[in-house]
Design a protein around this motif. Structure first.
Motif, PDB file in Angstrom:
ATOM      1  N   GLU B 127       0.899  -0.998  -0.489  1.00  0.00           N
ATOM      2  CA  GLU B 127      -0.048  -0.128   0.190  1.00  0.00           C
ATOM      3  C   GLU B 127       1.443   1.306  -0.382  1.00  0.00           C
ATOM      4  O   GLU B 127       0.459   2.417  -0.720  1.00  0.00           O
ATOM      5  CB  GLU B 127      -0.755  -0.168   1.760  1.00  0.00           C
ATOM      6  CG  GLU B 127      -1.655   0.978   0.886  1.00  0.00           C
ATOM      7  CD  GLU B 127      -2.289   0.723   2.449  1.00  0.00           C
ATOM      8  OE1 GLU B 127      -3.381  -0.369   3.078  1.00  0.00           O
ATOM      9  OE2 GLU B 127      -2.889   2.188   2.727  1.00  0.00           O
ATOM     10  N   SER B 128       2.148   0.946   0.707  1.00  0.00           N
ATOM     11  CA  SER B 128       2.843   2.306   0.982  1.00  0.00           C
ATOM     12  C   SER B 128       3.675   2.460  -0.926  1.00  0.00           C
ATOM     13  O   SER B 128       3.790   3.385  -0.797  1.00  0.00           O
ATOM     14  CB  SER B 128       3.702   1.893   2.243  1.00  0.00           C
ATOM     15  OG  SER B 128       4.363   3.262   2.165  1.00  0.00           O
ATOM     16  N   LEU B 129       4.003   1.467  -1.257  1.00  0.00           N
ATOM     17  CA  LEU B 129       4.203   1.452  -2.903  1.00  0.00           C
ATOM     18  C   LEU B 129       3.728   1.724  -3.210  1.00  0.00           C
ATOM     19  O   LEU B 129       3.848   2.775  -4.695  1.00  0.00           O
ATOM     20  CB  LEU B 129       5.436   0.070  -3.028  1.00  0.00           C
ATOM     21  CG  LEU B 129       5.930   0.289  -2.068  1.00  0.00           C
ATOM     22  CD1 LEU B 129       6.759  -1.550  -2.587  1.00  0.00           C
ATOM     23  CD2 LEU B 129       7.172   0.972  -2.462  1.00  0.00           C
ATOM     24  N   SER B 130       1.999   1.532  -2.886  1.00  0.00           N
ATOM     25  CA  SER B 130       1.076   2.962  -4.106  1.00  0.00           C
ATOM     26  C   SER B 130       1.277   4.139  -4.841  1.00  0.00           C
ATOM     27  O   SER B 130       1.082   4.420  -3.889  1.00  0.00           O
ATOM     28  CB  SER B 130      -0.308   2.517  -3.784  1.00  0.00           C
ATOM     29  OG  SER B 130      -0.189   0.488  -3.809  1.00  0.00           O
ATOM     30  N   PRO B 131       0.319   4.308  -6.421  1.00  0.00           N
ATOM     31  CA  PRO B 131       0.593   5.311  -5.828  1.00  0.00           C
ATOM     32  C   PRO B 131       0.083   6.281  -5.651  1.00  0.00           C
ATOM     33  O   PRO B 131      -1.178   6.153  -4.814  1.00  0.00           O
ATOM     34  CB  PRO B 131       0.523   5.524  -7.793  1.00  0.00           C
ATOM     35  CG  PRO B 131       0.533   3.953  -7.752  1.00  0.00           C
ATOM     36  CD  PRO B 131       0.386   3.509  -7.251  1.00  0.00           C
ATOM     37  N   GLY B 132       0.811   7.364  -4.262  1.00  0.00           N
ATOM     38  CA  GLY B 132      -0.229   8.227  -3.691  1.00  0.00           C
ATOM     39  C   GLY B 132       0.068   7.378  -1.948  1.00  0.00           C
ATOM     40  O   GLY B 132      -1.452   7.881  -1.217  1.00  0.00           O
ATOM     41  N   TRP B 166       5.661   2.551  -6.499  1.00  0.00           N
ATOM     42  CA  TRP B 166       6.084   1.748  -7.780  1.00  0.00           C
ATOM     43  C   TRP B 166       5.007   2.584  -8.449  1.00  0.00           C
ATOM     44  O   TRP B 166       3.439   2.564  -8.108  1.00  0.00           O
ATOM     45  CB  TRP B 166       5.103   0.536  -7.354  1.00  0.00           C
ATOM     46  CG  TRP B 166       6.639  -0.028  -6.665  1.00  0.00           C
ATOM     47  CD1 TRP B 166       8.157   0.420  -7.043  1.00  0.00           C
ATOM     48  CD2 TRP B 166       6.489  -1.561  -6.814  1.00  0.00           C
ATOM     49  NE1 TRP B 166       8.484  -0.345  -6.505  1.00  0.00           N
ATOM     50  CE2 TRP B 166       7.818  -1.845  -6.245  1.00  0.00           C
ATOM     51  CE3 TRP B 166       5.618  -2.548  -6.779  1.00  0.00           C
ATOM     52  CZ2 TRP B 166       8.763  -3.112  -5.794  1.00  0.00           C
ATOM     53  CZ3 TRP B 166       6.167  -3.904  -6.519  1.00  0.00           C
ATOM     54  CH2 TRP B 166       7.890  -3.932  -5.577  1.00  0.00           C
ATOM     55  N   PRO B 167       4.815   2.381 -10.528  1.00  0.00           N
ATOM     56  CA  PRO B 167       3.846   2.365 -11.128  1.00  0.00           C
ATOM     57  C   PRO B 167       1.833   1.848 -10.624  1.00  0.00           C
ATOM     58  O   PRO B 167       2.486   0.181 -10.301  1.00  0.00           O
ATOM     59  CB  PRO B 167       3.970   2.401 -12.522  1.00  0.00           C
ATOM     60  CG  PRO B 167       5.470   1.907 -11.737  1.00  0.00           C
ATOM     61  CD  PRO B 167       6.391   1.833 -11.026  1.00  0.00           C
ATOM     62  N   GLN B 168       1.269   2.509 -10.848  1.00  0.00           N
ATOM     63  CA  GLN B 168       0.319   1.060 -10.110  1.00  0.00           C
ATOM     64  C   GLN B 168      -0.345  -0.764 -11.262  1.00  0.00           C
ATOM     65  O   GLN B 168      -0.369  -1.497 -10.989  1.00  0.00           O
ATOM     66  CB  GLN B 168      -1.649   1.874 -11.167  1.00  0.00           C
ATOM     67  CG  GLN B 168      -2.873   1.347 -10.826  1.00  0.00           C
ATOM     68  CD  GLN B 168      -2.710   1.180  -8.683  1.00  0.00           C
ATOM     69  OE1 GLN B 168      -2.315   2.070  -7.742  1.00  0.00           O
ATOM     70  NE2 GLN B 168      -2.682  -0.402  -8.440  1.00  0.00           N
ATOM     71  N   PRO B 180       6.619  -7.878 -11.270  1.00  0.00           N
ATOM     72  CA  PRO B 180       6.199  -6.259 -10.888  1.00  0.00           C
ATOM     73  C   PRO B 180       7.256  -5.735 -12.384  1.00  0.00           C
ATOM     74  O   PRO B 180       8.020  -4.787 -10.937  1.00  0.00           O
ATOM     75  CB  PRO B 180       6.607  -6.178  -9.393  1.00  0.00           C
ATOM     76  CG  PRO B 180       7.486  -6.597  -8.693  1.00  0.00           C
ATOM     77  CD  PRO B 180       7.278  -7.883  -9.879  1.00  0.00           C
ATOM     78  N   VAL B 181       6.465  -5.592 -13.518  1.00  0.00           N
ATOM     79  CA  VAL B 181       7.401  -4.885 -14.037  1.00  0.00           C
ATOM     80  C   VAL B 181       7.714  -3.015 -14.391  1.00  0.00           C
ATOM     81  O   VAL B 181       6.617  -3.233 -13.587  1.00  0.00           O
ATOM     82  CB  VAL B 181       6.915  -5.006 -14.937  1.00  0.00           C
ATOM     83  CG1 VAL B 181       8.111  -4.306 -16.390  1.00  0.00           C
ATOM     84  CG2 VAL B 181       7.358  -6.827 -15.968  1.00  0.00           C
ATOM     85  N   GLY B 182       8.726  -2.505 -13.445  1.00  0.00           N
ATOM     86  CA  GLY B 182       8.864  -0.952 -13.492  1.00  0.00           C
ATOM     87  C   GLY B 182       8.765  -1.020 -12.217  1.00  0.00           C
ATOM     88  O   GLY B 182       9.038   0.539 -11.439  1.00  0.00           O
TER      89      GLY B 182
END
Ligand code: FES
Ligand code: FES
Lengths: 207, 811
Positions: B127-132, B166-168, B180-182
């Motif tokens: 969740e912390s790595l997610s955008p926003g 990370w990107p979504q 999880p590419v990217g």
């Protein structure tokens, strides 16, 4: 599966109970006191004593001891801090581990969850009291040494006391009976089999 | 022939444990001692705006308050003893109050008013790595090391906090069980040619996995007591280690090494959470100095959950390629660690486990460790390796089944041997005999016979499993110190801590063995630093048996050399003409010409210099120098640094075999059989070896079936701070007739042949149980550690329990 589920079932509901709140809870439910001084009043109501009666006589390990005991004081604290018997360990102070196990009239009890005022007139035996008068270790203690039962040793006094109580009531338990009887004693090191081997040895059942 | 190594003996502290006479830190009292208690954060993330202690300080019996202002500032990402501005987890200590009784200290805490400002919190790394997504710290969400990682349990130095998202698409990918590419990583390594490796494979599996961290919950909480006398600090601490505390603790207290007396006769467990000095020791020692009174800082069970450290969690993805002959050709591994409030993870060690289990020709590892507003994390018994072992075992079974190969045979094809390697740097090992362990275990357990048995019918099904646990198991370069007293007795000085493994005692047997002296004539000196203890390793990382049989051996060799030199000096000839035996040093050609150890020790005192410790080697640690100076003139001193040549990691490996019976109606199971075989070189102390093996077996059950952090994602509150809810295994959860054995082939790089074994004992048990659970359910993969009864029962009921969301919280 934990042996304390029923004994202290209420405690599992609130994970953030501190010892103090726990004692409050126990006493309030017992005496229905509701004032801010409830702990004190309730404890007195329970034991029927005045504050002048804080100096009480305890029978510990066969000796009479005069001790000044607060109404809210647990037996574990009295033993450790008033009587300097630090063999009784406090692993959790809330009835979850058994490190504080002592015998009260021969029955194993969690000393952290017993008020000292309530053991007046009863026989308390702690780990310091099970050797022979000549210093010979109890058969359980000898067997635990022979089996190298303890690891860190912090649960050991409690394990010894539970094993002593078991063998007093059931001198030749099966391993499963012993496991059930001792299941109120957690060992974080996981020395369970070694304690059970000790019980088997102490009861003369090891080849 | 060995007289001590491989023989049972009773360590000197066992009697004190069964009588309750041995003392732990909390058992010490001191005239004038005051009681300190901690006020801790009620919220997962916030800012301390104001602290008002005035009312508390006015209370009768309150002696003082100690806050972060009384300690040197700790910049993030350090784990401060007391929070200054920001609090980052529930239970984080903010201040300490001292009073003449614990009750008063507690009441005073109730009277302290703190104004907080709430901040957003996060309890799930993905969740912390997610955008926003929220960050656990104002500075960011990821711990990035700027210098090399220290040994296990060492405080984090050389690191910074960064904000990484990370990107979504990468978040969606890892949650749905693909690469999880990217996504950005902070640790990456690779060897071989990954694409070529997968191209070679005839079968490939790809799986997501999640492991949840959990508290150590050592039965003795980290209560400490300290007092000062004549400028010296006397510190009663609860630590796995002895000498390894001194330098760090002296630094925390701002004093010289010589001014710290660290006392630690026995410790009620540590399991990685008490390897070195932990930040909270600074409170006890410095508060005692400020108050000029002895201070006992009591840590409650609940607080031990908060500050006593926990295993890091993992959310990950793995891809494994294998050839028809069973050889693993390629591994691609991604791990996101839940680093809690301290940010560190053990993903690299998890990857190391994979290298040992598979010895892949081609492999890539990518990892990132994310802060969450949960308890601090640190080393816990086989950190990284053991939880990886637990999730990897059923996957390994799946690959073996895919190529129609026996699960034990598959492991034999792939596992580490003496010519193999471990870790991303593909470093060598000193020796390894895991195939032998697998053969021995399969025989003892009756693998083939059990495979042939019917699975069961009705509501009860059987499952059998196999697993491997690994951990590096030895260090080099520490010091040994011993003294032959003028009465001829041998005093072996050990700076090894007494954490419950008895390795402090077992390792001393190496000195007795070398000097050929009966054990009754030996005494172990340990437990407080003013008893002149040498520099020793920390008791973490299963290292002690290997590390300190070596130090005691080299110290004994130094003593033997000195015995011979003294004899030659007094009785003629050269030192080479002399041998030892029967507590004497004598001429090999005429045993009547010689000195007893007692006589030689008396002569050493007369000769002085190096013989009695007035002079010492210049390569020994400053702590050992202090210790030798303290002993100088009191006998014949043997002292040396372990310079035994050699290279490579001494591996500790255990293989486990487990049989369960599962009740399909309830999802509960009983462990019918557990057999484990260790590859740990020569077993130094058999009885204690059994203890270590069985204790680890119990820990494995806790890991795979029972224990986990549960944080409420809505409020960030921990739901299971106590022992009861955290559920360490009890007598009723484990098998009580386990079979333990060892390959018992000596390691060539240890004079006694021994290596350590503490940690892999858990990994083997955790893995074998996970494998058995999966087997009972026809190879179903939960990919989750622990696999709790509710997951099993949901699976049996046909409800999909999705591990693919990789949730770290199952609140
Ligand atoms: S200390 Fe009494 S049960 Fe844990
Ligand atoms: S021996 Fe350590 S808790 Fe039982």
């Amino acid at each position: 599966m934990h042996p304390n589920t029923t004994k202290n079932g209420a405690m599992s509901v609130n994970s953030k109970l501190t010892r103090r709140r726990f004692i409050k809870g126990v006493i309030f439910s017992g005496a229905a006191a509701t004032t801010g001084t409830g702990i004190y009043l309730a404890a007195n109501a329970q034991s029927g004593q005045s504050s002048a009666e804080r100096l009480i006589t305890l029978n510990v390990n066969g000796r009479e001891r005069r001790v000044d005991v607060l109404p809210t004081e647990t037996l574990a604290n009295t033993l450790r801090y008033k009587l300097n018997m630090t063999g009784t360990k406090i692993g959790c102070n809330r009835g979850e581990c058994g490190a504080c196990t002592v015998l009260i009239n021969g029955v194993p009890n969690y000393a952290c969850s017993v008020l000292t005022q309530n053991v007046k007139g009863k026989e308390v035996v702690s780990i310091e009291g099970i050797k022979d008068s000549d210093g010979t270790l109890h058969a359980v203690q000898q067997a635990f040494i022979a089996e190298n039962s303890p690891q860190c040793g912090f649960c050991t006094p409690g394990q010894v006391m539970s094993a002593v109580a078991l063998l007093n009531s059931n001198p030749r338990p099966t391993k499963l009976e012993a496991a059930a009887a001792m299941s109120g004693n957690l060992c974080r090191c996981g020395a369970y089999e070694h304690y059970l081997n000790g019980v088997m040895r102490a009861s003369g059942q090891l080849a | 022939m060995s007289t001590h190594i491989g023989k049972d003996f009773i360590p000197p502290d066992v009697a004190g444990k069964v009588t309750g006479e041995i003392k732990y830190a909390e058992d010490y009292k001191r005239e004038g001692m005051v009681f300190a208690r901690l006020l801790t954060s009620p919220m997962p993330s916030g800012r301390v705006v104001n602290i008002d202690t005035s009312e508390a300080l006015r209370m009768d019996g309150v002696i003082g308050v100690f806050t972060a202002d009384d300690l040197p500032p700790v910049a993030p990402p350090g784990n401060p003893a007391l929070a200054s501005e920001y609090v980052t987890y529930v239970g984080q200590p903010i201040l300490a109050v001292a009073a003449i009784s614990e009750e008063i200290a507690e009441s005073a805490i109730d009277k302290i008013r703190i104004d907080f400002e709430r901040r957003d919190f996060v309890v799930d790394p993905i969740e912390s790595l997610s955008p926003g997504g929220s960050n656990a710290y104002p500075e960011g969400n990821v711990l990035v090391r700027t210098s090399e990682e220290g040994p296990e349990g060492a405080p984090i130095v050389g690191a910074e906090i960064r904000d990484i998202k990370w990107p979504q698409s990468a978040i969606d990918a890892i949650k749905s069980g693909s690469e999880p590419v990217g996504g950005e990583f902070t640790t990456e390594w690779a060897f071989g040619d990954l694409d070529a490796g997968f191209a070679e494979a005839t079968h490939i599996i790809e799986e997501p996995f999640v492991t949840i961290g959990y508290a150590h919950h050592s039965l003795e909480a980290r209560t400490g007591m300290a007092y000062w006398e004549n400028g010296k600090c006397y510190f009663h601490g609860s630590s796995q280690s002895q000498s390894a505390n001194n330098a760090g603790l002296a630094r925390m207290l701002g004093i010289d090494l010589a001014d710290l007396v660290f006392i630690n006769e026995a410790t009620g467990g540590g399991f990685g959470s008490k390897i070195g000095p932990y930040p909270f020791m600074a409170i006890t020692g410095n508060f005692a100095r400020v108050l000029n009174r002895p201070v006992q800082l009591r840590i409650t069970r609940e607080q031990e959950f908060y500050i006593g450290s926990a295993r890091s969690g993992m959310q990950g993805w793995i891809k494994v390629g294998v050839k028809d002959n069973g050889k693993v050709t390629a591994v691609d591994l991604v791990i996101v660690n839940d680093g809690g409030a301290t940010g560190g993870g053990s993903g690299n060690s998890s990857a190391q486990h994979v290298t040992v289990a598979y010895q892949p020709e081609n492999m890539r590892y990518r990892g990132i460790s994310v802060y969450t507003n949960t308890t601090p994390r640190g080393a816990q018994r086989g950190p990284g390796q053991n939880e990886m072992a637990s999730v990897l075992a059923p996957m390994t079974d799946k690959i073996a089944r895919a190529i129609d190969m026996d699960r034990v045979a598959f492991r034999k094809v792939n596992v580490l041997d003496s010519d193999g390697f471990e870790g991303g740097s593909q470093g060598p090992v000193t020796s390894a005999f895991v195939r032998e362990a697998l053969d021995q275990g399969a025989r003892t357990f009756g693998w083939d016979e059990k495979l042939a048995l019917p699975k069961g019918n009705g509501s009860k099904v059987r499952g059998i499993g196999v697993g491997i646990g690994y951990h590096g198991a030895g260090g080099r370069g520490y010091d040994g110190l011993l003294r032959i007293a003028p009465d001829g007795r041998l005093f072996i000085h050990s700076g090894v801590g007494n954490l419950g493994t008895y390795s402090y005692a077992g390792t001393c047997r190496a000195a007795a063995e070398a000097l050929q002296i009966p054990w009754e004539r030996c005494e172990i000196v340990h437990g407080r630093s003013d008893k002149h203890l040498p520099h020793s390793s920390g008791q973490g990382g299963s290292n002690t048996i290997f590390t300190h049989t070596r130090t005691n051996w080299v110290a004994a060799q130094d003593a033997i050399t000195k015995l011979k030199e003294i004899a030659a000096n007094d009785l003629g000839g050269s030192a080479n003409d002399y041998v030892i035996g029967d507590e004497r040093v004598y001429q090999s050609s005429d045993s009547s010409i010689g000195l007893t150890y007692a006589q030689a020790a008396q002569r050493a005192m007369e000769l002085g210099g190096k013989y009695s410790g007035q002079e010492f080697p210049d390569d020994i640690n400053p702590l050992t120098q202090l210790a030798v100076q303290g002993l100088a003139g009191s006998g014949l001193i043997g002292v040396a640094k372990d310079n035994i040549p050699g290279q490579g990691q001494p591996p500790g490996v255990v293989v486990g075999f487990c049989e369960i019976e599962m009740d399909k109606d309830t999802g509960k199971f009983e462990i019918l059989d557990y057999t484990a075989i260790a590859d740990c070189g020569t077993v130094v102390h058999p009885k204690n070896f059994d203890n270590a093996m069985r204790g680890g077996a119990v820990w494995g059950v806790g890991m795979t079936a029972l224990e986990r952090h549960v944080y409420d994602p809505q409020n960030g509150l921990p739901a299971n701070t106590g022992l009861y809810q955290n559920k360490p295994p009890t007598y009723l959860d484990v098998n009580l007739n386990t079979k333990m054995g060892a390959v018992n082939i000596p390691d060539p790089q240890n004079p006694t042949g021994g290596r350590g074994i503490g940690e892999p004992t858990q990994g083997a048990s955790a893995a074998a149980l996970a494998s058995a659970i999966s087997d009972a359910l026809d190879g179903h993969l939960f990919n989750s550690t622990p696999t709790t009864t509710d997951m099993i029962v949901n699976h049996l009921a046909g409800n999909t329990y999705s591990t693919k969301s990789l949730k770290t919280n199952t609140f």
